[in-house]
Design a protein around this motif. Structure first.
Motif, mmCIF file in Angstrom:
data_model
loop_
_atom_site.group_PDB
_atom_site.id
_atom_site.type_symbol
_atom_site.label_atom_id
_atom_site.label_comp_id
_atom_site.label_asym_id
_atom_site.label_seq_id
_atom_site.Cartn_x
_atom_site.Cartn_y
_atom_site.Cartn_z
ATOM 1 N N MET A 1 -17.540 -6.204 -12.281
ATOM 2 C CA MET A 1 -16.667 -7.365 -12.280
ATOM 3 C C MET A 1 -17.283 -8.416 -11.359
ATOM 4 N N ARG A 2 -17.226 -9.653 -11.767
ATOM 5 C CA ARG A 2 -17.796 -10.742 -10.991
ATOM 6 C C ARG A 2 -16.929 -11.033 -9.773
ATOM 7 N N VAL A 3 -17.536 -11.536 -8.689
ATOM 8 C CA VAL A 3 -16.830 -11.854 -7.449
ATOM 9 C C VAL A 3 -15.698 -12.862 -7.680
ATOM 10 N N PRO A 4 -15.885 -13.955 -8.442
ATOM 11 C CA PRO A 4 -14.761 -14.883 -8.673
ATOM 12 C C PRO A 4 -13.574 -14.203 -9.345
ATOM 13 N N ASP A 5 -13.816 -13.249 -10.236
ATOM 14 C CA ASP A 5 -12.710 -12.527 -10.874
ATOM 15 C C ASP A 5 -11.963 -11.681 -9.849
ATOM 16 N N LEU A 6 -12.682 -11.041 -8.916
ATOM 17 C CA LEU A 6 -12.041 -10.238 -7.866
ATOM 18 C C LEU A 6 -11.172 -11.116 -6.974
ATOM 19 N N LEU A 10 -6.876 -11.043 -6.300
ATOM 20 C CA LEU A 10 -6.434 -10.548 -4.992
ATOM 21 C C LEU A 10 -4.931 -10.675 -4.780
ATOM 22 N N ALA A 11 -4.340 -11.797 -5.143
ATOM 23 C CA ALA A 11 -2.914 -12.030 -4.868
ATOM 24 C C ALA A 11 -2.212 -12.519 -6.120
ATOM 25 N N VAL A 59 5.029 -11.929 -2.820
ATOM 26 C CA VAL A 59 3.584 -11.980 -3.011
ATOM 27 C C VAL A 59 3.057 -10.553 -3.019
ATOM 28 N N ALA A 60 2.306 -10.221 -4.064
ATOM 29 C CA ALA A 60 1.665 -8.915 -4.175
ATOM 30 C C ALA A 60 0.177 -9.108 -3.950
ATOM 31 N N VAL A 61 -0.428 -8.185 -3.216
ATOM 32 C CA VAL A 61 -1.850 -8.266 -2.900
ATOM 33 C C VAL A 61 -2.539 -7.021 -3.441
ATOM 34 N N SER A 62 -3.614 -7.236 -4.176
ATOM 35 C CA SER A 62 -4.425 -6.135 -4.701
ATOM 36 C C SER A 62 -5.587 -5.907 -3.743
ATOM 37 N N LEU A 63 -5.589 -4.747 -3.089
ATOM 38 C CA LEU A 63 -6.619 -4.442 -2.101
ATOM 39 C C LEU A 63 -7.990 -4.368 -2.780
ATOM 40 N N ASN A 64 -8.956 -5.078 -2.223
ATOM 41 C CA ASN A 64 -10.299 -5.182 -2.795
ATOM 42 C C ASN A 64 -10.292 -5.713 -4.229
ATOM 43 N N GLY A 65 -9.231 -6.414 -4.609
ATOM 44 C CA GLY A 65 -9.146 -6.956 -5.960
ATOM 45 C C GLY A 65 -8.848 -5.921 -7.022
ATOM 46 N N VAL A 71 -0.031 -3.820 -3.435
ATOM 47 C CA VAL A 71 1.162 -3.631 -2.601
ATOM 48 C C VAL A 71 1.912 -4.955 -2.517
ATOM 49 N N MET A 72 3.222 -4.879 -2.267
ATOM 50 C CA MET A 72 4.053 -6.068 -2.080
ATOM 51 C C MET A 72 4.099 -6.360 -0.594
#
Length: 191
Positions: A1-6, A10-11, A59-65, A71-72
């Motif tokens: 996966m490309r860095v911009p997609d990650l 993220l959020a 706001v939910a955050v995806s760890l390391n994308g 997690v919320m």
């Protein structure tokens, strides 16, 4: 996966559908992007916990994308949040309008509560106490330096008038009511 997609993954904004507060870490069902419904752990600040209502936003955050490690983090509810606080104020609130407001000037306002209960082995009020309504005491009132009552008072059915006259519950006034010290009944007060 490309860095911009990650970075893009993220959020995410989310709307709460349901809350399960029984686990050690609260679980919320959230609708994320494009109708994606997920059960997420909701991480809260130490010492403060809440159970938000369905419809609250967060706001939910995806760890390391990674969407599998989401997690919320933060949840707010614009429908009930008090507004127009002063800079520096802090406020706890519920959807029913109960508010604990830490205000500028070192004041604390508890508002909208039908009852405030304090459970403790001991309570110390270190400062003047003012009661603007009825004060009901189930136990004893004791005072180290005496007790001052301004205005009339009722004690076990007896009434102490503002002028200092005590009338018993049976209606006997002790104002000018004297006893004969030799045991011969009562005498009238001198005129």
């Amino acid at each position: 996966m490309r860095v911009p997609d990650l970075i893009r993954r993220l959020a995410s904004a989310g709307r709460l559908l349901r809350v399960d507060d029984s686990p050690q870490v609260q679980v919320v069902q959230v609708e994320l992007l494009a109708g994606e419904v997920r059960n997420l752990q909701r991480l809260q600040d130490y010492g403060i916990t809440s159970v938000p209502l369905p419809g609250a936003e967060g706001v939910a955050v995806s760890l390391n994308g990674q969407r599998g490690r989401t997690v919320m983090l933060k949840v707010d509810d614009r429908r009930y949040r008090p507004v127009d606080l002063e800079p520096g104020d802090t406020c706890l609130y519920t959807h029913e309008g109960t508010v604990v407001h830490l205000q500028k000037g070192q004041r604390v306002l508890v508002e909208g509560a039908t009852q405030v209960t304090v459970k403790s082995a001991g309570i110390v009020l270190d400062g003047p106490v003012q009661c603007t309504q009825t004060l009901n005491v189930a136990g004893l009132i004791t005072g180290q330096a005496g007790l001052t009552i301004t205005g009339a008072a009722q004690i076990n059915g007896a009434t102490l008038s503002e002028a200092g006259n005590l009338t018993t519950a049976a209606g006997t006034s002790v104002d000018g009511h004297l006893h004969n010290e030799s045991g011969g009944g009562t005498t009238s007060a001198p005129i």
